[in-house]
Write a protein that holds these residues in place. Sequence first.
Motif, PDB file in Angstrom:
ATOM      1  N   LEU A 146     -14.308   3.161   1.683  1.00  0.00           N
ATOM      2  CA  LEU A 146     -13.257   3.365   0.980  1.00  0.00           C
ATOM      3  C   LEU A 146     -12.823   1.345   1.034  1.00  0.00           C
ATOM      4  N   ASP A 147     -12.713   1.391  -0.329  1.00  0.00           N
ATOM      5  CA  ASP A 147     -12.530  -0.461  -1.001  1.00  0.00           C
ATOM      6  C   ASP A 147     -10.574  -0.509  -0.226  1.00  0.00           C
ATOM      7  N   LEU A 148     -11.430  -1.326   1.019  1.00  0.00           N
ATOM      8  CA  LEU A 148      -8.956  -1.666   0.650  1.00  0.00           C
ATOM      9  C   LEU A 148      -8.821  -3.243   1.778  1.00  0.00           C
ATOM     10  N   THR A 149      -8.217  -4.236   1.391  1.00  0.00           N
ATOM     11  CA  THR A 149      -7.933  -4.632   1.398  1.00  0.00           C
ATOM     12  C   THR A 149      -8.016  -4.896   3.008  1.00  0.00           C
ATOM     13  N   ASN A 150      -7.897  -6.031   3.836  1.00  0.00           N
ATOM     14  CA  ASN A 150      -7.252  -6.089   5.108  1.00  0.00           C
ATOM     15  C   ASN A 150      -5.755  -5.643   5.675  1.00  0.00           C
ATOM     16  N   VAL A 151      -5.179  -6.715   4.349  1.00  0.00           N
ATOM     17  CA  VAL A 151      -3.664  -6.510   4.451  1.00  0.00           C
ATOM     18  C   VAL A 151      -3.396  -5.008   4.426  1.00  0.00           C
ATOM     19  N   ASN A 187       7.992  -8.286  -2.566  1.00  0.00           N
ATOM     20  CA  ASN A 187       7.617  -7.233  -3.565  1.00  0.00           C
ATOM     21  C   ASN A 187       6.456  -7.121  -3.496  1.00  0.00           C
ATOM     22  N   THR A 188       5.744  -7.785  -2.663  1.00  0.00           N
ATOM     23  CA  THR A 188       3.860  -8.070  -2.689  1.00  0.00           C
ATOM     24  C   THR A 188       4.147  -6.212  -1.059  1.00  0.00           C
ATOM     25  N   LEU A 189       4.583  -6.547  -1.270  1.00  0.00           N
ATOM     26  CA  LEU A 189       4.515  -5.262  -0.326  1.00  0.00           C
ATOM     27  C   LEU A 189       3.831  -3.399  -1.133  1.00  0.00           C
ATOM     28  N   SER A 190       5.132  -3.569  -1.671  1.00  0.00           N
ATOM     29  CA  SER A 190       4.890  -2.490  -2.932  1.00  0.00           C
ATOM     30  C   SER A 190       4.154  -2.327  -4.083  1.00  0.00           C
ATOM     31  N   MET A 193       1.173  -1.377  -1.369  1.00  0.00           N
ATOM     32  CA  MET A 193       1.981   0.248  -1.186  1.00  0.00           C
ATOM     33  C   MET A 193       1.024   1.274  -2.493  1.00  0.00           C
ATOM     34  N   LYS A 194       1.462   0.633  -3.732  1.00  0.00           N
ATOM     35  CA  LYS A 194      -0.217   1.305  -4.918  1.00  0.00           C
ATOM     36  C   LYS A 194      -0.554   0.871  -4.620  1.00  0.00           C
ATOM     37  N   ARG A 195      -1.296   0.032  -4.360  1.00  0.00           N
ATOM     38  CA  ARG A 195      -3.087   0.016  -4.339  1.00  0.00           C
ATOM     39  C   ARG A 195      -3.556   0.855  -3.361  1.00  0.00           C
ATOM     40  N   ILE A 196      -2.844   0.914  -1.862  1.00  0.00           N
ATOM     41  CA  ILE A 196      -3.617   1.699  -1.279  1.00  0.00           C
ATOM     42  C   ILE A 196      -2.944   3.328  -1.262  1.00  0.00           C
ATOM     43  N   ARG A 197      -1.762   3.933  -2.728  1.00  0.00           N
ATOM     44  CA  ARG A 197      -1.825   5.500  -2.955  1.00  0.00           C
ATOM     45  C   ARG A 197      -3.353   5.160  -3.603  1.00  0.00           C
ATOM     46  N   GLN A 198      -3.294   4.797  -4.972  1.00  0.00           N
ATOM     47  CA  GLN A 198      -3.929   4.792  -5.583  1.00  0.00           C
ATOM     48  C   GLN A 198      -6.524   4.535  -4.765  1.00  0.00           C
ATOM     49  N   THR A 199      -6.131   3.658  -3.983  1.00  0.00           N
ATOM     50  CA  THR A 199      -7.462   4.154  -3.361  1.00  0.00           C
ATOM     51  C   THR A 199      -7.273   5.436  -2.500  1.00  0.00           C
ATOM     52  N   LEU A 200      -6.804   6.040  -1.835  1.00  0.00           N
ATOM     53  CA  LEU A 200      -6.464   7.177  -1.522  1.00  0.00           C
ATOM     54  C   LEU A 200      -6.827   8.165  -2.623  1.00  0.00           C
ATOM     55  N   ILE A 209       1.509   9.647   1.344  1.00  0.00           N
ATOM     56  CA  ILE A 209       2.274   8.204   1.748  1.00  0.00           C
ATOM     57  C   ILE A 209       4.113   9.251   1.445  1.00  0.00           C
ATOM     58  N   GLU A 210       4.875   9.765   1.606  1.00  0.00           N
ATOM     59  CA  GLU A 210       6.578   9.876   1.731  1.00  0.00           C
ATOM     60  C   GLU A 210       7.151   8.159   1.598  1.00  0.00           C
ATOM     61  N   THR A 211       7.719   8.178   0.404  1.00  0.00           N
ATOM     62  CA  THR A 211       8.248   6.592   0.079  1.00  0.00           C
ATOM     63  C   THR A 211      10.387   7.343   0.166  1.00  0.00           C
ATOM     64  N   LEU A 212      10.592   7.138   1.523  1.00  0.00           N
ATOM     65  CA  LEU A 212      12.323   6.867   1.173  1.00  0.00           C
ATOM     66  C   LEU A 212      12.750   6.016   1.090  1.00  0.00           C
ATOM     67  N   ARG A 213      13.332   6.034  -0.225  1.00  0.00           N
ATOM     68  CA  ARG A 213      14.112   5.265  -1.208  1.00  0.00           C
ATOM     69  C   ARG A 213      15.354   4.566  -0.741  1.00  0.00           C
ATOM     70  N   GLY A 214      14.651   2.811  -0.591  1.00  0.00           N
ATOM     71  CA  GLY A 214      15.745   2.154   0.189  1.00  0.00           C
ATOM     72  C   GLY A 214      16.032   2.143   1.742  1.00  0.00           C
ATOM     73  N   VAL A 215      14.597   2.913   2.205  1.00  0.00           N
ATOM     74  CA  VAL A 215      14.363   2.406   3.644  1.00  0.00           C
ATOM     75  C   VAL A 215      13.216   2.554   3.632  1.00  0.00           C
ATOM     76  N   GLY A 216      11.924   3.173   3.849  1.00  0.00           N
ATOM     77  CA  GLY A 216      10.554   2.491   4.023  1.00  0.00           C
ATOM     78  C   GLY A 216       9.863   3.733   3.118  1.00  0.00           C
ATOM     79  N   TYR A 217       8.887   4.236   4.589  1.00  0.00           N
ATOM     80  CA  TYR A 217       7.865   4.515   4.365  1.00  0.00           C
ATOM     81  C   TYR A 217       7.125   5.892   5.713  1.00  0.00           C
ATOM     82  N   ARG A 218       7.001   6.587   5.352  1.00  0.00           N
ATOM     83  CA  ARG A 218       6.503   7.601   6.595  1.00  0.00           C
ATOM     84  C   ARG A 218       5.139   8.561   6.315  1.00  0.00           C
ATOM     85  N   TRP A 219       3.984   8.854   6.921  1.00  0.00           N
ATOM     86  CA  TRP A 219       2.302   9.242   6.971  1.00  0.00           C
ATOM     87  C   TRP A 219       2.636  10.566   6.952  1.00  0.00           C
TER      88      TRP A 219
END
Length: 221
Positions: A146-151, A187-190, A193-200, A209-219
Amino acid sequence: MQKILVVEDDQLIQRSLKEALELKDYEVIQAFNVKQTLEIMNSSIDLIIMDIQLPDGNGISLCQHIRENYRTPLLFLTCKNSEQSIVEGLSAGGDDYVCKPFGIQELYARIQSLLRRIPVNQDIIYTADLKIDTKNYQVYKNGQLLDLTNVCYHILLCLIQHHGMVITRQNLLDLVESQTQHFIEDNTLSVHMKRIRQTLGTYHGQSYIETLRGVGYRWGQ
């Protein structure tokens, strides 16, 4: 036998948790306040279940203190159910957060998830249909690189290594900055996350990846 430290001042809840956890063959160590917890805490403990409201202090501060010396998985079990309290608990270093009253089957599942955490120094990690080569910073899906950036790679690896745990946005920002030496805006983190989801893509029709609104994320896989 895995050891679970239960930090709870309510005698009835302590007794109930001890009985329930021992049914699953866990060794239960009990602490009823901050002082006892600090005296008992050591590296042989596999998991901590902690209330926030304690008679001689605050579970949030206690968690921060424990995090100075230990990375033991920590689950907050408390009646404080506001979004602010949940964010504070996770930001302080808690790995998961369950509100009272709680279902014992849900608690069992959360505990098992925390104890399945993938070792940080594992060279090859398999999860769902993914293979992560941590030595070469590469991620494969069904054998295809998969083509993923370092970040994006570091964000993904953090989520996978903490399988089932909630990782706050701030924790992800801090981790990526420490790994890459690059400042990452919230905002760059969002965007990442979008790029990761699109790539995967998806796994059996579900997002990895599960999003917990206002909190964070969970695999979730």
